[in-house]
Design a protein around this motif. Structure first.
Motif, PDB file in Angstrom:
ATOM      1  N   TRP A 104      -5.048   2.339  -2.381  1.00  0.00           N
ATOM      2  CA  TRP A 104      -4.597   1.339  -1.411  1.00  0.00           C
ATOM      3  C   TRP A 104      -3.406   2.144  -0.839  1.00  0.00           C
ATOM      4  CZ3 TRP A 104      -4.447   3.268  -6.808  1.00  0.00           C
ATOM      5  CH2 TRP A 104      -4.784   2.410  -7.938  1.00  0.00           C
ATOM      6  N   LYS A 105      -3.390   1.369   0.430  1.00  0.00           N
ATOM      7  CA  LYS A 105      -2.470   1.459   1.556  1.00  0.00           C
ATOM      8  C   LYS A 105      -1.015   0.633   1.593  1.00  0.00           C
ATOM      9  CE  LYS A 105      -3.120   1.394   6.362  1.00  0.00           C
ATOM     10  NZ  LYS A 105      -3.832   0.133   7.770  1.00  0.00           N
ATOM     11  N   VAL A 106      -0.281   1.985   1.939  1.00  0.00           N
ATOM     12  CA  VAL A 106       1.345   1.974   2.038  1.00  0.00           C
ATOM     13  C   VAL A 106       1.556   1.667   4.055  1.00  0.00           C
ATOM     14  CG1 VAL A 106       3.385   2.553   1.624  1.00  0.00           C
ATOM     15  CG2 VAL A 106       2.242   2.611  -0.015  1.00  0.00           C
ATOM     16  N   GLU A 107       2.354   1.173   4.151  1.00  0.00           N
ATOM     17  CA  GLU A 107       2.266   0.328   5.540  1.00  0.00           C
ATOM     18  C   GLU A 107       3.435   0.326   5.460  1.00  0.00           C
ATOM     19  OE1 GLU A 107      -0.848  -0.407   9.476  1.00  0.00           O
ATOM     20  OE2 GLU A 107      -0.770  -1.959   7.774  1.00  0.00           O
ATOM     21  N   SER A 108       4.228   0.685   6.369  1.00  0.00           N
ATOM     22  CA  SER A 108       5.282   0.376   6.266  1.00  0.00           C
ATOM     23  C   SER A 108       6.280   0.265   5.410  1.00  0.00           C
ATOM     24  CB  SER A 108       5.868  -0.636   7.733  1.00  0.00           C
ATOM     25  OG  SER A 108       4.952  -0.663   8.983  1.00  0.00           O
ATOM     26  N   GLY A 109       5.906   0.781   4.493  1.00  0.00           N
ATOM     27  CA  GLY A 109       6.849   0.708   3.158  1.00  0.00           C
ATOM     28  C   GLY A 109       5.746  -0.518   2.231  1.00  0.00           C
ATOM     29  N   PHE A 110       4.881  -1.436   2.531  1.00  0.00           N
ATOM     30  CA  PHE A 110       3.935  -2.545   1.836  1.00  0.00           C
ATOM     31  C   PHE A 110       2.582  -2.108   1.719  1.00  0.00           C
ATOM     32  CE2 PHE A 110       7.305  -4.475   5.107  1.00  0.00           C
ATOM     33  CZ  PHE A 110       7.749  -5.289   4.206  1.00  0.00           C
ATOM     34  N   LEU A 111       2.628  -2.315   0.132  1.00  0.00           N
ATOM     35  CA  LEU A 111       1.681  -1.572  -0.321  1.00  0.00           C
ATOM     36  C   LEU A 111       0.471  -2.923  -0.421  1.00  0.00           C
ATOM     37  CD1 LEU A 111       0.839   0.120  -2.683  1.00  0.00           C
ATOM     38  CD2 LEU A 111       1.855  -1.791  -4.047  1.00  0.00           C
ATOM     39  N   LYS A 112      -0.273  -2.305   0.020  1.00  0.00           N
ATOM     40  CA  LYS A 112      -1.503  -2.947   0.161  1.00  0.00           C
ATOM     41  C   LYS A 112      -2.793  -2.353  -0.350  1.00  0.00           C
ATOM     42  CE  LYS A 112      -0.528  -4.313   4.970  1.00  0.00           C
ATOM     43  NZ  LYS A 112      -0.680  -4.479   6.838  1.00  0.00           N
ATOM     44  N   SER A 113      -3.436  -3.698  -1.203  1.00  0.00           N
ATOM     45  CA  SER A 113      -5.379  -2.442  -1.777  1.00  0.00           C
ATOM     46  C   SER A 113      -6.742  -2.803  -1.109  1.00  0.00           C
ATOM     47  CB  SER A 113      -5.638  -3.541  -2.925  1.00  0.00           C
ATOM     48  OG  SER A 113      -4.956  -3.954  -3.838  1.00  0.00           O
ATOM     49  N   LEU A 114      -6.820  -1.605  -0.583  1.00  0.00           N
ATOM     50  CA  LEU A 114      -8.199  -1.011   0.361  1.00  0.00           C
ATOM     51  C   LEU A 114      -9.747  -1.956  -0.393  1.00  0.00           C
ATOM     52  CD1 LEU A 114      -7.156   2.577   1.325  1.00  0.00           C
ATOM     53  CD2 LEU A 114      -6.486  -0.147   2.106  1.00  0.00           C
TER      54      LEU A 114
END
Length: 423
Positions: free
Chosen positions: A413-423
Motif C-alpha cells: 500500500w501507499k499512503v500519500e498526503s494521508g490517503f491510503l491507496k493499494s499498490l
C-alpha cells in the motif's frame, strides 16, 4: 424533480401522517426540492454570495428582511423574520467564520418556507401563526471571507459575551435582549474526529443544552433546551444511527451560549461534526435542515414539553478517540531490529490564497499501540514493512507528513498526503 415532488406530496400531504412522527422522514425525502443549489462548497460561499439569496427571501411576503447591523469591516448582517405568533425563536449561524454547515441548512429552510403546495403547507402555517422566527445567517461575515474562526479583529466571538469588543458580539447580545427569544439555536461545526462516547462511531451531530452557572443547575429554561434536544436526537437517529453525541456542558463564563441561557433564553447548541465521505458536509447540512424544522414545529405546538429531560443525559458525550487514518500492525525496522506499530495520520485542511478552496496537509499524530483508538479509515497491514518510496525501511516521527509505503510479499500500500491507496 417533478416526479420527486409528486411522490413527496402524496406521502406527506396528510396532516395525520405528519402527526404520526413522519415529518422527519418527509423532510429527508423532500430536502432536494429545497436545497439551495448555488451553495455546495463551504469555503466558496462568501458574503457577496449571500446577498442575492437574501433578496430572494424578500419575495415571500411572510418574510421581513432587515439589516440588523454591520461587521467590523462594514459587511451587512441580516435578520430575516418569519411568523407573527408566540413564542419568539432566534437562530444564528457562522458565529465562527469557518463553520458554514448550518448556514447552508438555513438557506434551505428559507427555500422551504418560500414554497407551497407540496404537502408541507400545514407546517408552514403552524410556524407562521404559532411562532415568530428570527434568522441571522453568517453572523461573522469577515471571518467567512477569510475562512477563519475569528473575527477581523482576531477575536473569538464566542468568548466575547462579556467584554463585547466586536460589533458582531454587540449585535448578538442586542438581539437577545430586545427580541427576548424563548429559544435560541446556536449553530456551529466541530471537529470531524469526535467520537460518540467511547464507541467507534464518529459524532455526526452533537447537541448541548448549555449550562448557565458553574454548578450546571437545571432550571426551567435549561430543561426546555434538553427536551428539544431529546426530540431532535430521536429524529436524527433514523438517519445517523448511533452518531449523535452530547457536547460537554462545562460552564464557560465568557461564552455566548452560557450567557444567553443565563439571560433567560433556552439555548440549543448544534455542532456539525463528521460523516464519512462527506467532506463538504452536504449530508450534515441535510441533518441540520431536519433537526431544526422538527424542533421548530415542536416549539410552535408545544409538544417538546412531553419529552423526558432524563433522556438528554442518555445521549453519549463527545470523546476524542478518532484519527482520519489508522494503520494497524505495521512492521518498522530500526538498527536491524523489527517491531510492530500502529500509525495514526490526520489530514488537516489548508486554505488556498483567497480562502475559496483547500488542500490537505497530513501529519503523523501518533505511533505505537493505538488499540484504544479508531480510524475513520483503517487498514490492518498484517506485518507489512514500513518503507519510503524507494523501499528503504523508515521510522516515522511525530509531525512527519503522511507519505510512506507498506510492503509485503502478499500486498503493498501507499499512503500519500494521508490517503491510503493499494499498490
Amino acid at each position: 424533480m417533478k416526479h420527486l415532488l409528486l411522490v413527496v406530496s402524496l406521502f406527506c400531504m396528510s396532516e395525520t401522517i405528519l402527526a404520526q412522527n413522519n415529518l422527519a422522514q418527509c423532510l429527508f425525502d423532500a430536502h432536494e426540492l429545497f436545497k439551495e443549489k448555488s451553495v455546495t462548497e463551504r469555503r466558496a460561499f462568501k458574503h457577496r454570495h449571500l446577498l442575492p439569496l437574501i433578496d430572494k427571501a424578500k419575495a415571500n411576503p411572510n418574510f421581513t428582511v432587515t439589516e440588523a447591523g454591520k461587521s467590523f469591516e462594514g459587511r451587512s448582517i441580516f435578520q430575516l423574520k418569519y411568523g407573527k405568533g408566540a413564542p419568539p425563536v432566534l437562530l444564528w449561524s457562522q458565529m465562527h467564520g469557518d463553520e458554514a454547515t448550518a448556514t447552508m441548512a438555513m438557506l434551505d429552510i428559507f427555500n422551504f418556507l418560500n414554497a407551497s403546495g407540496d404537502g408541507f403547507d400545514d407546517l408552514r402555517k403552524k410556524l407562521l401563526e404559532k411562532s415568530t422566527l428570527y434568522f441571522v445567517p453568517m453572523l461573522n461575515p469577515d471571518g467567512a471571507e477569510r475562512w477563519q474562526r475569528r473575527t477581523a479583529q482576531e477575536i473569538d466571538m464566542n468568548r466575547d459575551a462579556l467584554r463585547l469588543q466586536c460589533p458582531e458580539s454587540q449585535l448578538l447580545k442586542h438581539l437577545q435582549q430586545t427580541l427576548k427569544p424563548a429559544v435560541g439555536f446556536n449553530l456551529h461545526d466541530q471537529s470531524p474526529r469526535y467520537s460518540v462516547g467511547e464507541s467507534k462511531e464518529v459524532a455526526a451531530i452533537s447537541f448541548l443544552a448549555t449550562a448557565y452557572n458553574e454548578e450546571r443547575t437545571i432550571n426551567s429554561v435549561r430543561e426546555r433546551a434538553m427536551q428539544l434536544i431529546v426530540g431532535m436526537n430521536r429524529e436524527l437517529q433514523k438517519f445517523v444511527p448511533n452518531q449523535v453525541a452530547r457536547y460537554s456542558d462545562e460552564f464557560e463564563p465568557r461564552a455566548f451560549g452560557d450567557n444567553i441561557a443565563k439571560w433567560g433564553t433556552s439555548l440549543v447548541l448544534i455542532e456539525s461534526g463528521g460523516y464519512k465521505n462527506d467532506p463538504e458536509k452536504q449530508y450534515l447540512r441535510k441533518m441540520n435542515f431536519i433537526a431544526i424544522l422538527t424542533a421548530l414545529e415542536s416549539i410552535a405546538d408545544g409538544t417538546y414539553a412531553r419529552e423526558n429531560r432524563n433522556n438528554y443525559e442518555k445521549i453519549p458525550q463527545n470523546a476524542r478517540n478518532h484519527y482520519d487514518l489508522i494503520i494497524r500492525n505495521a512492521r518498522a525496522e530500526l538498527n536491524g531490529q523489527t517491531y510492530t506499530v500502529d500509525i495514526a495520520v490526520n489530514r488537516n485542511e489548508v486554505n488556498n490564497a483567497d480562502a475559496t478552496a483547500f488542500s490537505y496537509r497530513s501529519s503523523i499524530e501518533d505511533f505505537g499501540d493505538l488499540s484504544v483508538f479508531y480510524g475513520i479509515d483503517e487498514l490492518d497491514a498484517q506485518g507489512a514493512l514500513l518503507v519510503d518510496a524507494k523501499g528503504k525501511p523508515i521510522v516515522l516521527r511525530l509531525g512527519d507528513r503522511g507519505n510512506f509505503e507498506l510492503r509485503s510479499d502478499k500486498k503493498s500500500w501507499k499512503v500519500e498526503s494521508g490517503f491510503l491507496k493499494s499498490l
